[in-house]
Design a protein around this motif. Sequence first.
Motif, PDB file in Angstrom:
ATOM      1  N   GLU A 486      47.447 -21.837  10.944  1.00 59.99           N
ATOM      2  CA  GLU A 486      48.162 -23.078  11.035  1.00 59.99           C
ATOM      3  C   GLU A 486      48.462 -23.748   9.449  1.00 59.99           C
ATOM      4  OE1 GLU A 486      50.363 -26.456  11.712  1.00 59.99           O
ATOM      5  OE2 GLU A 486      48.280 -26.735  10.497  1.00 59.99           O
ATOM      6  N   ILE A 487      49.755 -23.872   9.255  1.00 61.03           N
ATOM      7  CA  ILE A 487      49.873 -24.666   7.888  1.00 61.03           C
ATOM      8  C   ILE A 487      50.776 -25.773   7.891  1.00 61.03           C
ATOM      9  CG2 ILE A 487      51.715 -23.990   6.054  1.00 61.03           C
ATOM     10  CD1 ILE A 487      50.948 -21.393   5.915  1.00 61.03           C
ATOM     11  N   ALA A 488      51.917 -25.894   8.897  1.00 62.49           N
ATOM     12  CA  ALA A 488      52.879 -26.972   8.875  1.00 62.49           C
ATOM     13  C   ALA A 488      52.179 -28.419   8.942  1.00 62.49           C
ATOM     14  CB  ALA A 488      53.737 -26.850  10.169  1.00 62.49           C
ATOM     15  N   VAL A 489      51.282 -28.440   9.627  1.00 68.23           N
ATOM     16  CA  VAL A 489      50.408 -29.863   9.939  1.00 68.23           C
ATOM     17  C   VAL A 489      49.270 -29.801   8.849  1.00 68.23           C
ATOM     18  CG1 VAL A 489      49.550 -31.616  11.151  1.00 68.23           C
ATOM     19  CG2 VAL A 489      51.108 -29.705  12.339  1.00 68.23           C
ATOM     20  N   THR A 490      48.695 -28.562   8.662  1.00 69.69           N
ATOM     21  CA  THR A 490      47.421 -28.798   7.638  1.00 69.69           C
ATOM     22  C   THR A 490      47.993 -29.303   6.260  1.00 69.69           C
ATOM     23  OG1 THR A 490      46.351 -26.996   8.926  1.00 69.69           O
ATOM     24  CG2 THR A 490      45.702 -27.130   6.560  1.00 69.69           C
ATOM     25  N   ALA A 491      49.100 -28.581   5.811  1.00 71.82           N
ATOM     26  CA  ALA A 491      49.522 -28.884   4.430  1.00 71.82           C
ATOM     27  C   ALA A 491      49.667 -30.063   4.133  1.00 71.82           C
ATOM     28  CB  ALA A 491      51.002 -27.965   4.200  1.00 71.82           C
ATOM     29  N   GLN A 492      50.009 -31.077   5.215  1.00 74.42           N
ATOM     30  CA  GLN A 492      50.336 -32.490   5.166  1.00 74.42           C
ATOM     31  C   GLN A 492      49.385 -33.494   4.933  1.00 74.42           C
ATOM     32  OE1 GLN A 492      54.187 -33.783   7.453  1.00 74.42           O
ATOM     33  NE2 GLN A 492      53.686 -31.762   8.279  1.00 74.42           N
ATOM     34  N   VAL A 493      48.089 -32.906   5.679  1.00 70.99           N
ATOM     35  CA  VAL A 493      46.855 -33.829   5.848  1.00 70.99           C
ATOM     36  C   VAL A 493      45.576 -33.316   5.140  1.00 70.99           C
ATOM     37  CG1 VAL A 493      47.888 -34.692   8.099  1.00 70.99           C
ATOM     38  CG2 VAL A 493      46.032 -32.787   8.124  1.00 70.99           C
ATOM     39  N   MET A 494      45.847 -32.136   4.348  1.00 75.82           N
ATOM     40  CA  MET A 494      44.682 -31.684   3.855  1.00 75.82           C
ATOM     41  C   MET A 494      43.900 -32.668   3.124  1.00 75.82           C
ATOM     42  SD  MET A 494      44.363 -28.076   1.739  1.00 75.82           S
ATOM     43  CE  MET A 494      43.387 -28.715   0.282  1.00 75.82           C
ATOM     44  N   PRO A 495      42.533 -32.941   3.389  1.00 76.39           N
ATOM     45  CA  PRO A 495      41.715 -33.840   2.823  1.00 76.39           C
ATOM     46  C   PRO A 495      41.289 -33.011   1.315  1.00 76.39           C
ATOM     47  CG  PRO A 495      40.314 -32.977   4.256  1.00 76.39           C
ATOM     48  CD  PRO A 495      41.637 -31.973   4.402  1.00 76.39           C
ATOM     49  N   PRO A 496      40.622 -33.877   0.408  1.00 74.72           N
ATOM     50  CA  PRO A 496      40.112 -33.160  -0.843  1.00 74.72           C
ATOM     51  C   PRO A 496      38.996 -32.386  -0.431  1.00 74.72           C
ATOM     52  CG  PRO A 496      40.381 -35.716  -1.070  1.00 74.72           C
ATOM     53  CD  PRO A 496      40.978 -35.524   0.273  1.00 74.72           C
ATOM     54  N   MET A 497      39.067 -31.061  -0.745  1.00 70.63           N
ATOM     55  CA  MET A 497      37.993 -30.157  -0.452  1.00 70.63           C
ATOM     56  C   MET A 497      37.715 -29.446  -1.630  1.00 70.63           C
ATOM     57  SD  MET A 497      39.254 -28.788   3.097  1.00 70.63           S
ATOM     58  CE  MET A 497      37.829 -28.067   3.850  1.00 70.63           C
ATOM     59  N   ARG A 498      36.571 -28.690  -1.558  1.00 73.02           N
ATOM     60  CA  ARG A 498      36.285 -27.600  -2.855  1.00 73.02           C
ATOM     61  C   ARG A 498      37.322 -26.597  -2.644  1.00 73.02           C
ATOM     62  NH1 ARG A 498      32.066 -27.382  -5.550  1.00 73.02           N
ATOM     63  NH2 ARG A 498      32.255 -25.130  -6.028  1.00 73.02           N
ATOM     64  N   ILE A 499      37.889 -25.927  -3.683  1.00 73.33           N
ATOM     65  CA  ILE A 499      38.743 -25.079  -3.719  1.00 73.33           C
ATOM     66  C   ILE A 499      38.461 -23.802  -2.890  1.00 73.33           C
ATOM     67  CG2 ILE A 499      38.361 -23.809  -5.890  1.00 73.33           C
ATOM     68  CD1 ILE A 499      41.372 -24.402  -6.363  1.00 73.33           C
ATOM     69  N   ASP A 500      37.030 -23.485  -2.952  1.00 73.56           N
ATOM     70  CA  ASP A 500      36.784 -22.343  -2.234  1.00 73.56           C
ATOM     71  C   ASP A 500      36.374 -22.707  -0.803  1.00 73.56           C
ATOM     72  OD1 ASP A 500      34.531 -23.758  -2.652  1.00 73.56           O
ATOM     73  OD2 ASP A 500      33.362 -22.122  -3.500  1.00 73.56           O
TER      74      ASP A 500
END
Lengths: 860, 379
Positions: A486-500
């Motif tokens: 999934e990308i469409a929604v994930t890209a809009q709401v992604m929280p700060p996360m470790r890059i890995d």
Amino acid sequence: MTKRRATMIADASMVRRSLRAFGWWPAVITLLIWAAAVGWPMLALMPAVVRSIGGGDRADPQPSMHPLGELLTISVAWAAVVALCSAVVGWLPGRLLGSLLTRRGFVPVAALMLVPLCLPSYLVFYAWWQSWPAGTALHRWVIERDGMQLARSATLLLGLVCWSWPIVALCVGGAAARRPRARDDMLAIDGAPLGVRVVDRLRTDAPGVVAGMLIVFLATLNNTTCFDLAEVFTFANELRARAAVTPDLAQNPAQVLAASAPMVALVLAGCLIAWWMLGRNGGHAVAKVSTPLRRGRTMVAMIWLATVALPLALLWNGVWRFEGVGRAVGEFARLYSGNTLSTLVLGTISGALAAIATFGLAMMWLSERRIVRDTASVVALTWLVWSVLPGTILGMGLHAAWNRGDVANVIFRSPVILILAHLSAWGFIAPLLARWSVRSEPAAMRDVRRVDGARGLRGIWLSARPALFSASLASGAVVLVLAAGEIAVTAQVMPPMRIDRTPLAMSLLNDMHYQRPQTVLVASLLLLTMAIAAAVIVSLVWRTMLWRRIGVGADAAATIVITVSCFAGCSGGSDADPRPLNTEYAFGSPGQALGQFGYPRCIDVDPERHHVYVIDKTARVQRFDLDGHAQIEWHMPEMQQGKPTGITVAPNGHVFVLDTHYFRVIEYDADGREIRRFGSYGEGPGEFIYVTDLAIGPDGNLYISEYGGNDRVQVFSPEGQYLFEFGAFGREVGQFSRPQGLAFSRDGTELFITDACNHRVVVTDAEGHWLRWFGVAGREPGQLAYPYGLEMLFDGTIVVAEFGNNRIQHFDRSGKSLGVYGSVGRGDGELQYPWAVAAADDRIFVLDSGNNRVQVIDRF
Amino acid sequence: MHSGFGLRVFAIALLATLFIVDGCRRKPQPQVVLYVSADEHIAREVIARFEKQSGISVKVVGDTEAKKTTGLVERLRGEKANPQADVFWSSEIVQTIELAAEGVLTEHLSDATRDWPREWRDGQRRWFAFAARPRVIVFAPERVPEGERPGTWLDLARSTWRGRIAIADPRFGTTGTHLGVMRWHWDREVMPGYFRAWAEGLAANDVRVLPSGNAGVVEAVASGEADVGLTDADDVWAAQARGLKVDLIYPSHAPLNSEGDTPADHGTLLIPNTVARVTGGPNPESARLLVDFLLSEEVERLLADSVSHNVPIRESLRGSHPEYEAPSPLRVEWERAATARAGGIEQFFEAIAAVKQDRAAAAEIKAATSRRDEAPHAR
């Protein structure tokens, strides 16, 4: 009773009630999941929706390349073409699936077809696009003719069709499974030309084709990533762009919502149609053993190889040439092992929640309380509508709901928001599978659970567990796989996360844009493995659910559930205390000799000649005198397909045998000499599927009932000429579900019909006009469970044999219960699955099928 | 027994949820939240080094290439009242300037940035620029022979390029920034309205606007959908590394002089990365350290050595990678150019719409004329 004791009892009662309520935890969690992922975001968007009705409260912040109307036209055109092509490609594989339902090989074939669906669509397109033969003569030829844009669009179409044709195939598979083999056989016998056969098939498969096209249409309309990669501007992409450049979007989404209105309307209409079709197709029609599709197998194999195996093989070949698989895997592992793990963990949680939601919604739909069922429908429908809205709107909803400077922010700043994003985008799988599971449950199963009072989680769990568990498992597996891409929604709401730990799909898309196909290829292998696993699970589940509809008939289902329910100790049975039969005498015993029975199923009496006729499952017609002395017997001409379940004696002493599984009626004289036979397989006038009973009307016309998806009563002249018919399959007024017994009132004005699987007795006039009905499923007096046999007594009252309640019930003509007699058992006055009842003079002959005997009573 | 199973499932689900929420809230070590629009591969390397050196855990929010910087900029705007980010590392500059003007970014004072060149930082030290990417014309050598190649951006308005040019959607990323700079530069240096005229020339050449970004432009050229494209140099390097047959030109923003050279300070536009601290970010101390690290020589060298081959702006690294140096970089007053961005994008789209309109009108007139000519001459 002391006050303290009273308090203790009240407390204990409250605890019991609480525990019972706790039994509904899957439903409660489902509502919570829905509220978090759908309900609350929808609600949070409402103020903006209201503002957007006025066209939004801000001017357009950025000019656009294309007017929205033009983009909508482009999007709709693309979606329509992809849907049409998918229908063309997916129809034949769908037919193959349908034909394999009752055979070996279904699971692997269905799994192979599901594989592309479980992959992200952009990956399938990317595979094709990467396989474009750059640098070849073909490539140069296309460039010279300025055809590269066209070539890319053609590749996009190819990629989208490769991804979406299995949707049509699955829908067609369900519809095709209901087509009886006999229909194809008859067309072959008649020498119907190919065109006629194709049109005939299309008529059967049309609902599946249309439903599949609709789903593909909606999916394509919302697809952004594929069109991005193919450099095609669409409405959904423009919405995303507008959302990205709208200042302060979280607080002011009205402008984007206003722009999205036409697409939302389109999607809403599509959803409602899909929902209606799903309900319609998921009816209780019995799946048939369909025609094996031999010649199409090669074609289907070629379709699969060309659309699924080929692009993936080309992709792997590309990476092999470019850098080598080992290096690509090494780089993928170095860069993305943490992201892969994190994605799998989040996807698994999303899948688990979807599985619980599937179970919870199914439970709610199986509830006896209408408000609970209606709540489930509202939850499911809103979920479906929400999921098929453009990803941009879903993202805006989640922002509006959870991006707040309060407690909600804890969720928005954590990976929980990604789980909500997955459930927003793909959670609709849960209600779809739940609805499918519930609707695929045989009506008999549901009715008997109702009859036996198997309520609450425990009752539903015990009676419907296999299907529900399977559906939940499938839902979880599919959501896990789809969440991973999934990308469409994930890209809009992604929280700060470790890059890995960021979602793998985001990195994947990044690599596609930064032209690093090697890591995309490794990821595609990973997703492919997951897709195959999910596809196998879903196929197994699908088979399980459809097999229930194929293999379990109403009576067998009833027996199973009665047994299960009794074993489970669910509150079964009526509080009423039925009286035993006042049996004067009985005749018959188990065996195959004259005068013995092997599960007798129909009986009738010739009062003038003092004959009693009984047919059992050895396909013998035996004649007795009224005292039970066996006189003669004869066999039916054929019996391999099944045995008769109906017999009627005409005033002239002739015997009509309803040869159920040979779709015909045979008339004998009293000594067993065949006079005539009529009827053949079919659903047209004068044709039969499973004939059950015959009644002779006041003017000598023959009223013949039948079931098997074509549940109706046909009326013939005394000579056997078709006159008219009435009734259809269903549960509503004017419909029947296994009309098993027929009897005319003494004055010939009313025809009483036992509508067995609807647990009621229907009354019509001689023209078939519906007059009234009585009885509902249950064990109380006045209620019925599988009323099979029916007889009109001399005093104008009616006696009904209740197969499901192991009793007979006496009604007056208006439907008022005058008493219930008999209970389950083998003793005198007890009954086991009574199929039929007949009367002569003052005697009533009760066919005690399970005990292989006839009990005769002369009074209640 | 069955209820027990159900309870176990429920308990596991509940625990998992609590675990996630709790895991997200716990702060086992100092952390910093970075919003980054640079290529993820490069960001990974930089972050790994920072974490190793500082012991601070970095959490990131990236974006997809299609929306790139713009998506993050709008997110920062939306979070202004409730900031989530500590540091913003943008792969371009103009939108950073816009954010600074809106108060989303805050002043950063440190020893490491004390002597940062004025042309590469905000007057109030709210942002700092480093490691630039040249804006270039990508072309397909097979289809654009030596003598035909455009030497300046102005050349793209010539009719010889009709149907052969690709550009990314300017609403996102560096393309919008470039249009803004062109508008600011030409309307000031040449004459007002010059940018609009150039945009109309591009529109008349049926420039193809692609939704998927600068990498998409390079791919379109490589695949033969266009012969030339406006893009970033790093996308061309990446394509070449993949073996695609594309090359680049560092075009001038002014006509070439009589020797065929780019006039000084009018050459290639260098769009730098920028880094800034977010006002009210939750981890200000860690943010200071991260900003200083991102502006260190080590990071700039890393970016120059990476597949992106960014051009260092600090004196000490000038000339370290001569093969990737851009000739006579365009001198830009970034704050002024930033104000021209929105107008530049608007004028570009207006030019396309105007050309479409003109063609439609011309077609209508032609159709009317042809109807009139075909009509029988009745008296």
